[in-house]
Motif scaffolding. Sequence first.
Motif, PDB file in Angstrom:
ATOM      1  N   VAL A 266       1.844   0.079  -3.739  1.00 44.03           N
ATOM      2  CA  VAL A 266       0.753  -0.367  -4.601  1.00 44.03           C
ATOM      3  C   VAL A 266      -0.557  -0.064  -3.885  1.00 44.03           C
ATOM      4  O   VAL A 266      -0.931  -0.771  -2.942  1.00 44.03           O
ATOM      5  CB  VAL A 266       0.835  -1.866  -4.919  1.00 44.03           C
ATOM      6  CG1 VAL A 266      -0.302  -2.257  -5.851  1.00 44.03           C
ATOM      7  CG2 VAL A 266       2.175  -2.222  -5.531  1.00 44.03           C
TER       8      VAL A 266
ATOM      9  N   GLU B 230       3.637 -10.385  -7.073  1.00 44.89           N
ATOM     10  CA  GLU B 230       3.967  -9.772  -8.361  1.00 44.89           C
ATOM     11  C   GLU B 230       4.972  -8.637  -8.204  1.00 44.89           C
ATOM     12  O   GLU B 230       5.808  -8.405  -9.085  1.00 44.89           O
ATOM     13  CB  GLU B 230       2.692  -9.230  -9.021  1.00 44.89           C
ATOM     14  CG  GLU B 230       1.726 -10.303  -9.513  1.00 44.89           C
ATOM     15  CD  GLU B 230       0.415  -9.691  -9.994  1.00 44.89           C
ATOM     16  OE1 GLU B 230       0.302  -8.442  -9.982  1.00 44.89           O
ATOM     17  OE2 GLU B 230      -0.499 -10.455 -10.372  1.00 44.89           O
ATOM     18  N   THR B 231       4.880  -7.911  -7.101  1.00 46.62           N
ATOM     19  CA  THR B 231       5.733  -6.731  -6.905  1.00 46.62           C
ATOM     20  C   THR B 231       6.849  -6.969  -5.890  1.00 46.62           C
ATOM     21  O   THR B 231       7.613  -6.040  -5.602  1.00 46.62           O
ATOM     22  CB  THR B 231       4.866  -5.549  -6.431  1.00 46.62           C
ATOM     23  OG1 THR B 231       4.196  -5.915  -5.225  1.00 46.62           O
ATOM     24  CG2 THR B 231       3.842  -5.174  -7.487  1.00 46.62           C
ATOM     25  N   ASP B 232       6.924  -8.184  -5.356  1.00 40.87           N
ATOM     26  CA  ASP B 232       7.904  -8.530  -4.331  1.00 40.87           C
ATOM     27  C   ASP B 232       7.803  -7.572  -3.141  1.00 40.87           C
ATOM     28  O   ASP B 232       8.821  -7.093  -2.606  1.00 40.87           O
ATOM     29  CB  ASP B 232       9.325  -8.498  -4.911  1.00 40.87           C
ATOM     30  CG  ASP B 232      10.304  -9.295  -4.035  1.00 40.87           C
ATOM     31  OD1 ASP B 232       9.830 -10.160  -3.261  1.00 40.87           O
ATOM     32  OD2 ASP B 232      11.513  -9.047  -4.115  1.00 40.87           O
TER      33      ASP B 232
ATOM     34  N   PRO C   7       5.010   1.036  -8.477  1.00 42.36           N
ATOM     35  CA  PRO C   7       5.858   0.255  -9.386  1.00 42.36           C
ATOM     36  C   PRO C   7       5.128  -0.108 -10.669  1.00 42.36           C
ATOM     37  O   PRO C   7       3.895  -0.219 -10.704  1.00 42.36           O
ATOM     38  CB  PRO C   7       6.205  -0.990  -8.570  1.00 42.36           C
ATOM     39  CG  PRO C   7       5.087  -1.128  -7.594  1.00 42.36           C
ATOM     40  CD  PRO C   7       4.683   0.268  -7.257  1.00 42.36           C
ATOM     41  N   ASP C   8       5.881  -0.280 -11.725  1.00 42.03           N
ATOM     42  CA  ASP C   8       5.303  -0.761 -12.980  1.00 42.03           C
ATOM     43  C   ASP C   8       4.891  -2.222 -12.809  1.00 42.03           C
ATOM     44  O   ASP C   8       5.462  -2.965 -12.025  1.00 42.03           O
ATOM     45  CB  ASP C   8       6.325  -0.657 -14.120  1.00 42.03           C
ATOM     46  CG  ASP C   8       6.711   0.780 -14.401  1.00 42.03           C
ATOM     47  OD1 ASP C   8       5.866   1.661 -14.167  1.00 42.03           O
ATOM     48  OD2 ASP C   8       7.862   1.009 -14.829  1.00 42.03           O
ATOM     49  N   GLY C   9       3.882  -2.608 -13.524  1.00 50.08           N
ATOM     50  CA  GLY C   9       3.589  -4.035 -13.558  1.00 50.08           C
ATOM     51  C   GLY C   9       2.231  -4.463 -13.080  1.00 50.08           C
ATOM     52  O   GLY C   9       1.488  -5.105 -13.833  1.00 50.08           O
ATOM     53  N   PRO C  10       1.826  -4.159 -11.824  1.00 45.55           N
ATOM     54  CA  PRO C  10       0.565  -4.732 -11.351  1.00 45.55           C
ATOM     55  C   PRO C  10      -0.619  -4.231 -12.177  1.00 45.55           C
ATOM     56  O   PRO C  10      -0.882  -3.026 -12.244  1.00 45.55           O
ATOM     57  CB  PRO C  10       0.472  -4.268  -9.899  1.00 45.55           C
ATOM     58  CG  PRO C  10       1.360  -3.074  -9.806  1.00 45.55           C
ATOM     59  CD  PRO C  10       2.454  -3.317 -10.782  1.00 45.55           C
ATOM     60  N   ALA C  11      -1.280  -5.144 -12.837  1.00 43.90           N
ATOM     61  CA  ALA C  11      -2.397  -4.782 -13.706  1.00 43.90           C
ATOM     62  C   ALA C  11      -3.629  -4.446 -12.885  1.00 43.90           C
ATOM     63  O   ALA C  11      -3.791  -4.903 -11.750  1.00 43.90           O
ATOM     64  CB  ALA C  11      -2.706  -5.933 -14.659  1.00 43.90           C
TER      65      ALA C  11
END
Length: 463
Positions: free
Chosen positions: A31, A89-91, A174-178
Amino acid sequence: MNVAVVLFTCDLRLHDHPPLRAALAGGRQVVPLFVRDPAVDRAGFAAPNRLAFLADCLRDLDAGLRERGGRLVVRHGDTVEEVCRVAAETDAAEVHLAAEVSAFGQRRERRLRGALEAQGRALHVHDAVTTAVPPGAVTPASSGHFAVFTPYFRRWSQQTLRGPLAAPRAVPVPDGPASEPLPSREKLSGVAPALAPGGEGEGRRRLAGWLRTGVTAYADRHDDLAGDGTSRLSPHLHFGTLSPVEIVHRARRRGGPGAEAFVRQLAWRDFHRQVLFARPAAAHADYRSRDDRWRSGRAAAEDAEAWRQGRTGHPVVDAAMRQLLHEGWMHNRGRLLVASFLTKTLYIDWRVGAEHFLRHLVDGDLANNQLNWQWVAGTGTDTRPNRVLSPVAQGRRLDPDGAYVRRWLPELADALDAAGVTGAAVHEPWKLPESVRERSGYPAPVVGLADGLARFRQARGLE
């Protein structure tokens, strides 16, 4: 937990980026994170010129990441809280970032380490990312840091630098973190009209051109005000769109007196960082007190304002100050001249000048700015603390035909042209005929150089 966070700060690039390469090791997803921290704004460092350049850098960094299958995640808030939030959020198992030298950066690093350890995550801090040689790598036997440049430079030159790292071919995110929207310089006000563009791509183009055509003559031309024979890479070094390690390697490969002189300037940058790292209070307090009782009150305030606006009546000083307002940048020799004039001819506190520079310089770097100001003021590491630079003598030497002054003081240039006055006479307008002075509208000197020198010498107990 096969994810790592890379916190970008003053290292906004993909080439030669040790934290990013370490985070990608073992096939991890990464990230790439940048946090706009309100604490930076509150500390007064959110100057329009640097915010505009930063916006360019972030957009360029995001574009480079997208070319590699990734993207930049931008958040706003307390850096420690946002990093921990993204890690949760992303572990993410670990966080990577470049080592800091300022007191603020060191406190942030300690807070972040404690917060991540409480979550069971690791923090990895990487040296030689924003410097060529880490601050603690070169120390004298008698103390924790060098206080004089020359012996530091001898030791610095003997260090073996790590090899530059290539930019990664892929950066899986990774998908997810805005992410918040990327900032844009077009939405900012108060930006210098001729501010240079930022970003790694622009920095690498400028570096390649400089090494190809500029650096050869640097030893002979770096003091030429009008010729502007400097690299103008300082904003890219400040924001880390260029790696100092890579620049030193490439300059040394180029070789010659010009490259050697240029590398010496990069060593000065590292020198100031090792001083600030060891003495964080030097950002605001005298490194070596001279017991100055700086001028204050109305007259001093008026003189300081004339200095800020480039209206002191001393042409080379005013030209440099107007260059700063127009470009958000100033020739290095001009910086020395205007700093000497403020602190020694006007005898005004160096912090007044340092604050103005940080408000306008796109390369407004805490270590370089504050410690260079102290060097000139005689409260820092200069071994000749009472030297005074004469604007007339320096103007005649560094701008012998007056081209630099004429460029930035058009009202004076027009009046001189109309009167047929050429050459170095521009540096002493008070000697021109009264009709020429009146036609120009250029102000009379706020102080005579002899009077300013006498006042300074008396204040320092030199007479």
